[in-house]
Design a protein around this motif. Structure first.
Motif, mmCIF file in Angstrom:
data_model
loop_
_atom_site.group_PDB
_atom_site.id
_atom_site.type_symbol
_atom_site.label_atom_id
_atom_site.label_comp_id
_atom_site.label_asym_id
_atom_site.label_seq_id
_atom_site.Cartn_x
_atom_site.Cartn_y
_atom_site.Cartn_z
ATOM 1 N N GLU A 19 81.369 44.374 102.908
ATOM 2 C CA GLU A 19 80.244 45.319 103.012
ATOM 3 C C GLU A 19 79.141 44.658 103.828
ATOM 4 O O GLU A 19 78.668 43.580 103.462
ATOM 5 N N ASP A 20 78.717 45.301 104.926
ATOM 6 C CA ASP A 20 77.704 44.692 105.790
ATOM 7 C C ASP A 20 76.276 44.946 105.334
ATOM 8 O O ASP A 20 75.378 44.183 105.683
ATOM 9 N N ASN A 21 76.036 45.978 104.551
ATOM 10 C CA ASN A 21 74.680 46.279 104.091
ATOM 11 C C ASN A 21 74.318 45.321 102.956
ATOM 12 O O ASN A 21 74.956 45.313 101.906
ATOM 13 N N ASP A 22 73.283 44.510 103.185
ATOM 14 C CA ASP A 22 72.913 43.467 102.227
ATOM 15 C C ASP A 22 72.609 44.012 100.833
ATOM 16 O O ASP A 22 73.038 43.441 99.831
ATOM 17 N N ILE A 23 71.876 45.115 100.782
ATOM 18 C CA ILE A 23 71.489 45.682 99.484
ATOM 19 C C ILE A 23 72.724 46.223 98.753
ATOM 20 O O ILE A 23 72.923 45.940 97.569
ATOM 21 N N ASN A 24 73.545 46.978 99.468
ATOM 22 C CA ASN A 24 74.774 47.500 98.839
ATOM 23 C C ASN A 24 75.680 46.366 98.365
ATOM 24 O O ASN A 24 76.256 46.427 97.280
ATOM 25 N N ARG A 25 75.823 45.345 99.211
ATOM 26 C CA ARG A 25 76.691 44.213 98.876
ATOM 27 C C ARG A 25 76.189 43.501 97.618
ATOM 28 O O ARG A 25 76.958 43.209 96.709
ATOM 29 N N GLN A 26 74.891 43.266 97.553
ATOM 30 C CA GLN A 26 74.339 42.566 96.391
ATOM 31 C C GLN A 26 74.436 43.414 95.124
ATOM 32 O O GLN A 26 74.798 42.917 94.057
ATOM 33 N N LEU A 27 74.136 44.698 95.247
ATOM 34 C CA LEU A 27 74.206 45.602 94.096
ATOM 35 C C LEU A 27 75.632 45.661 93.537
ATOM 36 O O LEU A 27 75.848 45.515 92.335
ATOM 37 N N MET A 28 76.609 45.869 94.422
ATOM 38 C CA MET A 28 77.992 45.967 93.952
ATOM 39 C C MET A 28 78.491 44.630 93.406
ATOM 40 O O MET A 28 79.188 44.593 92.393
ATOM 41 N N THR A 29 78.126 43.538 94.062
ATOM 42 C CA THR A 29 78.530 42.211 93.578
ATOM 43 C C THR A 29 77.978 41.976 92.182
ATOM 44 O O THR A 29 78.718 41.569 91.266
ATOM 45 N N ASP A 30 76.692 42.213 91.996
ATOM 46 C CA ASP A 30 76.069 41.995 90.685
ATOM 47 C C ASP A 30 76.711 42.868 89.614
ATOM 48 O O ASP A 30 76.993 42.405 88.508
ATOM 49 N N TYR A 31 76.953 44.125 89.937
ATOM 50 C CA TYR A 31 77.530 45.046 88.950
ATOM 51 C C TYR A 31 78.962 44.648 88.602
ATOM 52 O O TYR A 31 79.348 44.635 87.427
ATOM 53 N N LEU A 32 79.758 44.305 89.608
ATOM 54 C CA LEU A 32 81.142 43.906 89.347
ATOM 55 C C LEU A 32 81.209 42.619 88.529
ATOM 56 O O LEU A 32 82.040 42.488 87.629
ATOM 57 N N LYS A 33 80.322 41.681 88.823
ATOM 58 C CA LYS A 33 80.274 40.438 88.031
ATOM 59 C C LYS A 33 79.867 40.747 86.599
ATOM 60 O O LYS A 33 80.432 40.202 85.646
ATOM 61 N N TYR A 34 78.904 41.632 86.428
ATOM 62 C CA TYR A 34 78.473 42.052 85.095
ATOM 63 C C TYR A 34 79.648 42.662 84.319
ATOM 64 O O TYR A 34 79.776 42.468 83.113
ATOM 65 N N CYS A 35 80.509 43.368 85.030
ATOM 66 C CA CYS A 35 81.673 44.003 84.402
ATOM 67 C C CYS A 35 82.819 43.021 84.166
ATOM 68 O O CYS A 35 83.861 43.407 83.645
ATOM 69 N N GLY A 36 82.640 41.774 84.555
ATOM 70 C CA GLY A 36 83.627 40.749 84.245
ATOM 71 C C GLY A 36 84.552 40.352 85.376
ATOM 72 O O GLY A 36 85.477 39.562 85.172
ATOM 73 N N TYR A 37 84.327 40.875 86.566
ATOM 74 C CA TYR A 37 85.180 40.524 87.702
ATOM 75 C C TYR A 37 84.629 39.298 88.414
ATOM 76 O O TYR A 37 83.423 39.053 88.421
ATOM 77 N N GLU A 38 85.510 38.556 89.051
ATOM 78 C CA GLU A 38 85.102 37.489 89.957
ATOM 79 C C GLU A 38 85.025 38.122 91.332
ATOM 80 O O GLU A 38 85.992 38.760 91.778
#
Length: 135
Positions: A19-38
């Motif tokens: 994902e090239d959009n910094d905000i989208n990338r950070q939001l999805m990364t944080d949410y996926l990590k919160y959900c237990g994914y690496e």
């Protein structure tokens, strides 16, 4: 929701986010990590092959509009690489036209989600695709 999700090998489920959009990338990364994914994320298509080789993801989340290589080209690379071709790819794109969706699915994507994606819908799609792998 903080439980760790296990893959077949007993390790944490790994997701590669392109994902090239910094905000989208950070939001999805944080949410996926919160959900237990690496999660490992890259902003450019040129980083994709190295990330696939070094991170060994169980699933890929792929944006189609990248600054250097389009996501369609990456889908073709995935299908042409035997070690990668069995990895499910969920496209997450702002391209809402049916032709874009059909092209991505024809190139091997298993799902196509149109931005802005609802995060619970994203998690449900990931869980469903990973459950298909376990069968």
């Amino acid at each position: 929701m903080g439980t760790t999700l296990q893959s077949d090998s007993g390790s944490v489920t790994r997701i590669l986010l392109v994902e090239d959009n910094d905000i989208n990338r950070q939001l999805m990364t944080d949410y996926l990590k919160y959900c237990g994914y690496e999660v490992f994320s890259v902003a450019k298509g040129e980083s994709f092959a190295a990330a696939m080789t070094q991170f060994h993801p169980h699933l890929v989340l792929l944006d189609l509009k990248l600054p250097d290589i389009d996501g369609y080209t990456l889908l073709q690379q995935i299908q042409q690489t035997p070690d990668w071709s069995k990895i499910p790819v969920i496209v997450v794109s702002a391209f809402a036209f049916q032709a874009d969706q059909q092209r991505a699915l024809n190139l091997g994507a298993c799902r196509y989600l149109v931005k802005p994606v609802k995060l619970p819908e994203l998690i449900r799609a990931i869980s469903e695709e990973l459950s298909y792998l376990a069968v």
